[in-house]
Design a protein around this motif. Structure first.
Motif, PDB file in Angstrom:
ATOM      1  N   LEU A 187      18.981  39.497   6.792  1.00  0.00           N
ATOM      2  CA  LEU A 187      18.606  38.150   7.211  1.00  0.00           C
ATOM      3  C   LEU A 187      19.868  37.295   7.313  1.00  0.00           C
ATOM      4  CD1 LEU A 187      15.354  37.504   5.130  1.00  0.00           C
ATOM      5  CD2 LEU A 187      15.646  38.650   7.328  1.00  0.00           C
ATOM      6  N   ALA A 188      20.171  36.849   8.526  1.00  0.00           N
ATOM      7  CA  ALA A 188      21.335  36.000   8.739  1.00  0.00           C
ATOM      8  C   ALA A 188      21.087  34.583   8.234  1.00  0.00           C
ATOM      9  CB  ALA A 188      21.689  35.969  10.227  1.00  0.00           C
ATOM     10  N   TRP A 189      19.839  34.161   8.262  1.00  0.00           N
ATOM     11  CA  TRP A 189      19.446  32.821   7.800  1.00  0.00           C
ATOM     12  C   TRP A 189      17.940  32.838   7.599  1.00  0.00           C
ATOM     13  CZ3 TRP A 189      16.021  29.088   9.384  1.00  0.00           C
ATOM     14  CH2 TRP A 189      16.167  27.806   8.851  1.00  0.00           C
ATOM     15  N   GLU A 190      17.450  32.028   6.658  1.00  0.00           N
ATOM     16  CA  GLU A 190      16.003  31.918   6.445  1.00  0.00           C
ATOM     17  C   GLU A 190      15.666  30.554   5.874  1.00  0.00           C
ATOM     18  OE1 GLU A 190      14.474  34.351   3.147  1.00  0.00           O
ATOM     19  OE2 GLU A 190      16.544  35.076   2.878  1.00  0.00           O
ATOM     20  N   SER A 191      14.496  30.060   6.225  1.00  0.00           N
ATOM     21  CA  SER A 191      14.062  28.740   5.738  1.00  0.00           C
ATOM     22  C   SER A 191      13.848  28.755   4.233  1.00  0.00           C
ATOM     23  CB  SER A 191      12.776  28.315   6.455  1.00  0.00           C
ATOM     24  OG  SER A 191      11.718  29.238   6.219  1.00  0.00           O
ATOM     25  N   PHE A 192      13.455  29.895   3.651  1.00  0.00           N
ATOM     26  CA  PHE A 192      13.220  29.968   2.214  1.00  0.00           C
ATOM     27  C   PHE A 192      14.488  29.655   1.405  1.00  0.00           C
ATOM     28  CE2 PHE A 192       9.184  32.601   1.084  1.00  0.00           C
ATOM     29  CZ  PHE A 192       8.410  31.650   1.722  1.00  0.00           C
ATOM     30  N   LYS A 193      15.657  29.968   1.950  1.00  0.00           N
ATOM     31  CA  LYS A 193      16.897  29.681   1.228  1.00  0.00           C
ATOM     32  C   LYS A 193      17.470  28.314   1.586  1.00  0.00           C
ATOM     33  CE  LYS A 193      18.407  34.344   0.120  1.00  0.00           C
ATOM     34  NZ  LYS A 193      19.522  35.323   0.155  1.00  0.00           N
ATOM     35  N   ASN A 194      16.733  27.572   2.411  1.00  0.00           N
ATOM     36  CA  ASN A 194      17.148  26.232   2.811  1.00  0.00           C
ATOM     37  C   ASN A 194      15.938  25.299   2.727  1.00  0.00           C
ATOM     38  OD1 ASN A 194      20.069  26.675   4.132  1.00  0.00           O
ATOM     39  ND2 ASN A 194      18.753  28.405   4.667  1.00  0.00           N
ATOM     40  N   PRO A 195      15.371  25.132   1.541  1.00  0.00           N
ATOM     41  CA  PRO A 195      14.109  24.395   1.409  1.00  0.00           C
ATOM     42  C   PRO A 195      14.263  22.913   1.730  1.00  0.00           C
ATOM     43  CG  PRO A 195      15.030  24.868  -0.754  1.00  0.00           C
ATOM     44  CD  PRO A 195      15.874  25.608   0.244  1.00  0.00           C
ATOM     45  N   ALA A 196      13.140  22.308   2.106  1.00  0.00           N
ATOM     46  CA  ALA A 196      13.098  20.853   2.298  1.00  0.00           C
ATOM     47  C   ALA A 196      12.542  20.236   1.015  1.00  0.00           C
ATOM     48  CB  ALA A 196      12.251  20.511   3.517  1.00  0.00           C
ATOM     49  N   ASP A 197      11.246  19.906   0.994  1.00  0.00           N
ATOM     50  CA  ASP A 197      10.667  19.317  -0.221  1.00  0.00           C
ATOM     51  C   ASP A 197       9.615  20.207  -0.874  1.00  0.00           C
ATOM     52  OD1 ASP A 197       8.579  19.087   1.586  1.00  0.00           O
ATOM     53  OD2 ASP A 197       8.291  16.933   1.319  1.00  0.00           O
ATOM     54  N   THR A 198       9.414  21.423  -0.322  1.00  0.00           N
ATOM     55  CA  THR A 198       8.304  22.271  -0.765  1.00  0.00           C
ATOM     56  C   THR A 198       8.772  23.694  -1.045  1.00  0.00           C
ATOM     57  OG1 THR A 198       6.627  20.966   0.401  1.00  0.00           O
ATOM     58  CG2 THR A 198       6.083  23.267  -0.036  1.00  0.00           C
ATOM     59  N   LEU A 200       7.059  27.597  -1.617  1.00  0.00           N
ATOM     60  CA  LEU A 200       5.852  28.387  -1.387  1.00  0.00           C
ATOM     61  C   LEU A 200       5.859  29.625  -2.277  1.00  0.00           C
ATOM     62  CD1 LEU A 200       5.716  28.312   2.524  1.00  0.00           C
ATOM     63  CD2 LEU A 200       4.328  26.949   0.936  1.00  0.00           C
ATOM     64  N   PRO A 201       4.684  30.230  -2.499  1.00  0.00           N
ATOM     65  CA  PRO A 201       4.641  31.510  -3.204  1.00  0.00           C
ATOM     66  C   PRO A 201       5.566  32.533  -2.537  1.00  0.00           C
ATOM     67  CG  PRO A 201       2.430  30.644  -2.991  1.00  0.00           C
ATOM     68  CD  PRO A 201       3.324  29.728  -2.187  1.00  0.00           C
ATOM     69  N   THR A 202       6.253  33.303  -3.351  1.00  0.00           N
ATOM     70  CA  THR A 202       7.275  34.318  -3.026  1.00  0.00           C
ATOM     71  C   THR A 202       8.654  33.710  -2.817  1.00  0.00           C
ATOM     72  OG1 THR A 202       7.167  34.471  -0.608  1.00  0.00           O
ATOM     73  CG2 THR A 202       5.519  35.718  -1.840  1.00  0.00           C
ATOM     74  N   GLN A 203       8.771  32.404  -2.777  1.00  0.00           N
ATOM     75  CA  GLN A 203      10.072  31.784  -2.535  1.00  0.00           C
ATOM     76  C   GLN A 203      10.910  31.774  -3.806  1.00  0.00           C
ATOM     77  OE1 GLN A 203       9.634  28.181  -0.348  1.00  0.00           O
ATOM     78  NE2 GLN A 203      11.822  27.798  -0.141  1.00  0.00           N
ATOM     79  N   VAL A 204      12.202  32.007  -3.663  1.00  0.00           N
ATOM     80  CA  VAL A 204      13.135  32.061  -4.782  1.00  0.00           C
ATOM     81  C   VAL A 204      14.129  30.911  -4.659  1.00  0.00           C
ATOM     82  CG1 VAL A 204      14.927  33.429  -5.917  1.00  0.00           C
ATOM     83  CG2 VAL A 204      12.901  34.565  -4.984  1.00  0.00           C
ATOM     84  N   ALA A 266      16.452  31.447 -10.353  1.00  0.00           N
ATOM     85  CA  ALA A 266      15.161  31.076 -10.947  1.00  0.00           C
ATOM     86  C   ALA A 266      14.047  31.560 -10.042  1.00  0.00           C
ATOM     87  CB  ALA A 266      15.069  29.568 -11.124  1.00  0.00           C
ATOM     88  N   GLU A 267      13.126  32.294 -10.615  1.00  0.00           N
ATOM     89  CA  GLU A 267      11.952  32.733  -9.874  1.00  0.00           C
ATOM     90  C   GLU A 267      10.812  31.796 -10.271  1.00  0.00           C
ATOM     91  OE1 GLU A 267      14.396  36.177  -9.082  1.00  0.00           O
ATOM     92  OE2 GLU A 267      12.693  35.299  -8.037  1.00  0.00           O
ATOM     93  N   LEU A 268      10.335  31.027  -9.333  1.00  0.00           N
ATOM     94  CA  LEU A 268       9.210  30.139  -9.602  1.00  0.00           C
ATOM     95  C   LEU A 268       7.951  30.896  -9.220  1.00  0.00           C
ATOM     96  CD1 LEU A 268      10.613  26.790  -8.209  1.00  0.00           C
ATOM     97  CD2 LEU A 268      10.725  27.702 -10.521  1.00  0.00           C
ATOM     98  N   MET A 269       7.165  31.276 -10.236  1.00  0.00           N
ATOM     99  CA  MET A 269       6.109  32.260 -10.033  1.00  0.00           C
ATOM    100  C   MET A 269       4.743  31.716 -10.436  1.00  0.00           C
ATOM    101  SD  MET A 269       8.176  35.450 -11.681  1.00  0.00           S
ATOM    102  CE  MET A 269       7.062  36.653 -10.955  1.00  0.00           C
ATOM    103  N   LEU A 270       3.701  32.210  -9.783  1.00  0.00           N
ATOM    104  CA  LEU A 270       2.346  31.744 -10.006  1.00  0.00           C
ATOM    105  C   LEU A 270       1.492  32.872 -10.570  1.00  0.00           C
ATOM    106  CD1 LEU A 270       0.138  29.586  -9.566  1.00  0.00           C
ATOM    107  CD2 LEU A 270      -0.189  30.538  -7.297  1.00  0.00           C
ATOM    108  N   PRO A 271       0.958  32.725 -11.805  1.00  0.00           N
ATOM    109  CA  PRO A 271       0.102  33.772 -12.359  1.00  0.00           C
ATOM    110  C   PRO A 271      -1.268  33.759 -11.722  1.00  0.00           C
ATOM    111  CG  PRO A 271       0.201  31.933 -13.858  1.00  0.00           C
ATOM    112  CD  PRO A 271       1.114  31.595 -12.720  1.00  0.00           C
ATOM    113  N   SER A 272      -2.015  34.857 -11.901  1.00  0.00           N
ATOM    114  CA  SER A 272      -3.311  34.977 -11.245  1.00  0.00           C
ATOM    115  C   SER A 272      -4.367  34.096 -11.892  1.00  0.00           C
ATOM    116  CB  SER A 272      -3.782  36.435 -11.298  1.00  0.00           C
ATOM    117  OG  SER A 272      -3.854  36.880 -12.642  1.00  0.00           O
ATOM    118  N   ASP A 273      -4.247  33.769 -13.183  1.00  0.00           N
ATOM    119  CA  ASP A 273      -5.264  32.945 -13.842  1.00  0.00           C
ATOM    120  C   ASP A 273      -4.695  31.559 -14.132  1.00  0.00           C
ATOM    121  OD1 ASP A 273      -3.493  33.676 -15.789  1.00  0.00           O
ATOM    122  OD2 ASP A 273      -5.016  33.802 -17.366  1.00  0.00           O
TER     123      ASP A 273
END
Length: 446
Positions: A187-198, A200-204, A266-273
């Motif tokens: 990946l030469a570039w991706e929005s996940f590594k250049n976040p704005a104000d949000t 999402l799940p799977t984002q690091v 930092a991994e921001l992660m969401l548990p199932s419960d």
């Protein structure tokens, strides 16, 4: 390599840690990991437990979506009449394209949730410089990613220098990626590594990356609040100087320092419960640093056309109390005070004789309607020029004083203030009066 894990694995290998918090209605854990995927820290945050997003590596998606490649030479045009002009993910959950700002002929390039009536933004790029109608975002034939106005003048491009890419992908995770097929589909570039104000799940969120608030609900220019993962691996919230980028003291810190290891993330992660009721068809999640400086988790049922985003959790719980010191204007901006909080959001009011700097955003501080003149005009009596406003039970704990007056009654204090052209605000308590330096900040109603 990103951390591969699941909630099952966490509960299996870290049972002792999780047992301590299993009674909590919401469980949020910050995981710090290095590039070798070794768990460096697992900590329960005391006053604000962080969102856990289930982390999966994004690279397999690159290969599984080959039929949805966006080839070089592809482009989109900003137009009010062409609302369907976008690049959608294979499932249709997300789309990349132009988002119109209200009824203005101005547009952001953005990513949004595409299967719900209100196309909530998950990412945007040119908030400080919206594009006029007729602007074009293009993957050029020589491997550049550019937004330009109708005259061809460049408005935005990624800050990172792109060393060529062969195609783009709008992934089902909400990540827009530029892929270099000639270099093992990196990946030469991706929005996940250049976040704005949000987020999402799977984002690091990696060390040095920043999530910035917008200015107001409908103003996407950069706001004055940040979520940062610092080099010492503390995840912090702070205000900052919009002109210089200088961060002010934190109003939240995760206390997850590991200065000995510089390769952590930092991994921001969401548990199932996570405490959200299951809905048929699933639930959308997002974590947003809102324009009021509060970091919130929102959920929304996927199949409800008339549904809305519901706040599931937020921190800090009282931003007005947590922002301390005399930097950055506090939570309500300068020359204002907080009445009360609703769902963590400050309700801000101007001092008497002041009005909002931005009528559409009361969190942006207030300005004085009239400026005092230190020289009397035509022999005018100050009592004829100024009047006293008395908001009750308002205090400023951190705003500096320039004079303290003891053992005065209110009338004597008032006359002293009338003939002091530096005076605007005075606070009194049991016969003691403090004249405040301007501008005042972090005012609160008791």
């Amino acid at each position: 390599m990103m951390l591969l894990c699941s909630c099952f694995l966490l509960s299996k290998f870290y049972t002792d840690d999780l047992n301590k918090i299993e009674a909590l209605p919401f469980v949020y854990i910050l995981m710090i990991s290095n590039r070798n995927s070794k768990l460096m820290a697992l900590s329960v945050l005391h006053h604000a437990r962080l969102l856990l997003i289930f982390v999966l590596p994004s690279w397999p998606l690159v290969f599984s979506q080959a039929n949805h490649e966006i080839r070089l030479g592809s482009s989109l045009i900003a137009s009010e009449s062409v609302s369907s002009s976008s690049w959608r993910s294979p499932s249709g959950e997300f789309a990349f394209g132009f988002h119109q700002l209200g009824d203005q002929n101005l547009f952001l390039i953005a990513i949004w949730f595409d299967k719900i009536p209100k196309k909530t933004l998950a990412w945007y790029a040119n908030g400080d410089k919206p594009a006029p109608e007729g602007s074009k975002v293009e993957l050029t034939s020589d491997g550049r990613f550019i937004l330009s106005d109708p005259k061809g003048v460049e408005i935005w491009r990624p800050q990172k220098f792109l060393n060529g890419f062969t195609h783009a992908l709008m992934l089902d995770t909400g990540n827009f990626a530029l892929v270099n097929e000639d270099q093992n589909s990196t990946l030469a570039w991706e929005s996940f590594k250049n976040p704005a104000d949000t987020i999402l799940p799977t984002q690091v969120l990696e060390i040095g990356r920043t999530v910035s608030s917008r200015t107001a609900e409908s103003n996407y220019s950069k706001g004055r609040f940040q979520l940062r993962l610092k080099p010492d691996e503390n995840l912090v919230l702070n205000t900052f100087d919009l002109q210089t980028g200088t961060p002010y003291p934190n109003y939240y810190g995760s206390n997850t320092n590991d200065a000995a290891n510089s390769s952590n993330s930092a991994e921001l992660m969401l548990p199932s419960d996570q405490g959200v009721e299951d809905k048929p068809g699933g639930v959308y999640y997002r974590a947003t640093l809102d324009f009021d400086g509060v970091f919130r988790i929102y959920t929304r049922p996927k199949l409800q056309n008339n549904g809305s985003w519901v706040q599931a959790w937020y921190f800090p719980k009282d931003i007005c109390s947590d922002i301390k010191g005399d930097w950055g204007g506090g939570s309500c901006g300068f020359n204002s005070y907080r009445l009360h909080d609703k769902n963590g959001r400050p309700t801000c009011e101007c001092l008497p004789g002041f009005s909002p700097v931005d009528v559409d955003n009361k969190l942006n501080g207030c300005k004085q309607n009239l400026t005092q003149n230190c020289e009397a005009e035509g022999g005018s009596n100050p009592e004829d020029l100024y009047q006293k406003g008395e908001p009750s039970n308002i205090f400023w704990l951190v705003s500096a004083n320039f004079e303290k007056m003891d053992s005065l009654n209110e009338d004597v204090c008032w006359r002293s203030c009338l003939f002091d052209c530096n005076y605007v605000v005075v606070v009194h308590n049991e016969g003691t009066y403090w004249k405040k330096k301007m501008s005042v900040l972090n005012g609160r109603a008791n």
